[in-house]
Design a protein around this motif. Structure first.
Motif, mmCIF file in Angstrom:
data_model
loop_
_atom_site.group_PDB
_atom_site.id
_atom_site.type_symbol
_atom_site.label_atom_id
_atom_site.label_comp_id
_atom_site.label_asym_id
_atom_site.label_seq_id
_atom_site.Cartn_x
_atom_site.Cartn_y
_atom_site.Cartn_z
ATOM 1 N N UNK A 120 38.461 30.362 27.895
ATOM 2 C CA UNK A 120 37.937 29.140 27.293
ATOM 3 C C UNK A 120 37.936 28.007 28.320
ATOM 4 N N UNK A 121 36.777 27.325 28.381
ATOM 5 C CA UNK A 121 36.509 26.210 29.288
ATOM 6 C C UNK A 121 36.449 26.633 30.763
ATOM 7 N N UNK A 122 36.358 27.934 30.986
ATOM 8 C CA UNK A 122 36.044 28.401 32.339
ATOM 9 C C UNK A 122 34.532 28.550 32.452
ATOM 10 N N UNK A 123 34.028 28.519 33.661
ATOM 11 C CA UNK A 123 32.593 28.691 33.849
ATOM 12 C C UNK A 123 32.229 30.171 33.745
ATOM 13 N N UNK A 124 30.953 30.411 33.512
ATOM 14 C CA UNK A 124 30.458 31.788 33.432
ATOM 15 C C UNK A 124 30.778 32.554 34.723
ATOM 16 N N UNK A 125 30.620 31.904 35.863
ATOM 17 C CA UNK A 125 30.876 32.551 37.152
ATOM 18 C C UNK A 125 32.355 32.897 37.322
ATOM 19 N N UNK A 126 33.237 32.160 36.687
ATOM 20 C CA UNK A 126 34.660 32.486 36.724
ATOM 21 C C UNK A 126 35.007 33.554 35.690
ATOM 22 N N UNK A 127 34.341 33.495 34.551
ATOM 23 C CA UNK A 127 34.698 34.377 33.439
ATOM 24 C C UNK A 127 34.381 35.843 33.714
ATOM 25 N N UNK A 128 33.207 36.109 34.273
ATOM 26 C CA UNK A 128 32.786 37.502 34.463
ATOM 27 C C UNK A 128 33.731 38.263 35.412
ATOM 28 N N UNK A 129 34.068 37.747 36.602
ATOM 29 C CA UNK A 129 35.017 38.466 37.456
ATOM 30 C C UNK A 129 36.388 38.629 36.797
ATOM 31 N N UNK A 130 36.795 37.643 35.989
ATOM 32 C CA UNK A 130 38.080 37.741 35.296
ATOM 33 C C UNK A 130 38.064 38.885 34.297
ATOM 34 N N UNK A 131 36.961 39.038 33.569
ATOM 35 C CA UNK A 131 36.815 40.163 32.644
ATOM 36 C C UNK A 131 36.866 41.498 33.382
ATOM 37 N N UNK A 132 36.096 41.591 34.459
ATOM 38 C CA UNK A 132 36.020 42.849 35.203
ATOM 39 C C UNK A 132 37.361 43.207 35.836
ATOM 40 N N UNK A 133 38.145 42.208 36.195
ATOM 41 C CA UNK A 133 39.440 42.465 36.833
ATOM 42 C C UNK A 133 40.407 43.193 35.901
ATOM 43 N N UNK A 134 40.256 42.989 34.586
ATOM 44 C CA UNK A 134 41.139 43.669 33.632
ATOM 45 C C UNK A 134 40.457 44.875 32.985
ATOM 46 N N UNK A 135 39.267 45.224 33.467
ATOM 47 C CA UNK A 135 38.589 46.421 32.974
ATOM 48 C C UNK A 135 37.674 46.206 31.795
ATOM 49 N N UNK A 136 37.263 44.967 31.545
ATOM 50 C CA UNK A 136 36.330 44.673 30.463
ATOM 51 C C UNK A 136 34.936 44.418 31.023
#
Length: 205
Positions: A120-136
């Motif tokens: 929440x309140x992160x940018x799209x460019x920050x969110x996608x790598x964060x998702x992929x880092x945990x396997x989502x």
């Protein structure tokens, strides 16, 4: 007979030849025995165990006098049937000797659970790598009026709103609700003022 005469006699040469023949015979028998005991030249091609169950792999390896050891269970891979072999060492086709152990890794029966990160309140460019880092995985992108362009406002899965810390299956697709950036700061202030006016109490009885 003197030593010189003996060294030049036929008897000496006959004895030397006999000794050489005996040595050659012993050497031949020794190397023949060594070749037999080490099974030199009797190598076995490792069969391909990919996508086989442990029972199927055991049957296939036993047929060629090989054995196996299970090393580990790896994270679920959808391209492999559950509880089947995903990795082996030595690789298929490698030449090994009889009795060699083949080390294998097994596919898990399902995805593991992972924790939904705080987006929440992160940018799209920050969110996608964060998702992929945990396997989502990134799912559907939904835009709604908001001042911050591409800022994450909500995270959802199958229509359900998620919050940081929730558990979901690894490799799940996460939908992101983003701000479209089309609402201006002035519009935000005006909207806030209108909302405040609507909820202000009146002096009327």
């Amino acid at each position: 007979m003197s030593l010189r005469s003996y060294l030049t006699s036929k008897v000496f040469f006959a004895q030397v030849l006999a000794a050489m023949a005996i040595f050659a015979g012993v050497a031949y028998l020794f190397f023949h025995w060594l070749t037999y005991t080490t099974r030199h030249g009797q190598e076995i091609a490792v069969p391909d165990l990919s996508k086989l169950s442990v029972e199927q792999a055991e049957e296939k390896l036993s047929a060629v006098d090989l054995d196996y050891i299970i090393l580990d269970t790896v994270d679920f891979k959808p391209e492999f049937p559950k509880l089947t072999i995903v990795e082996q060492e030595p690789k298929a086709g490698a030449k090994v000797k009889e009795g060699r152990k083949i080390y294998i890794k097994i596919n898990a029966s399902t995805y593991t659970m992972v924790t939904v990160p705080d987006l929440i309140e992160k940018t799209y460019r920050q969110a996608v790598p964060t998702l992929e880092a945990v396997g989502l995985q990134e799912g559907t992108i939904i835009y709604k009026p908001y001042l911050g362009k591409d800022m994450v406002l909500e995270i959802r899965m199958n229509g359900k709103i998620l919050k940081a810390g929730d558990k979901v299956l690894k490799s799940s697709k996460i939908d992101l609700v983003l701000g479209d950036g089309k609402i201006t700061f002035e519009e935000t202030i005006d909207s806030t003022a209108v909302d405040s006016t609507e909820i202000m109490p009146t002096d009327e009885p």
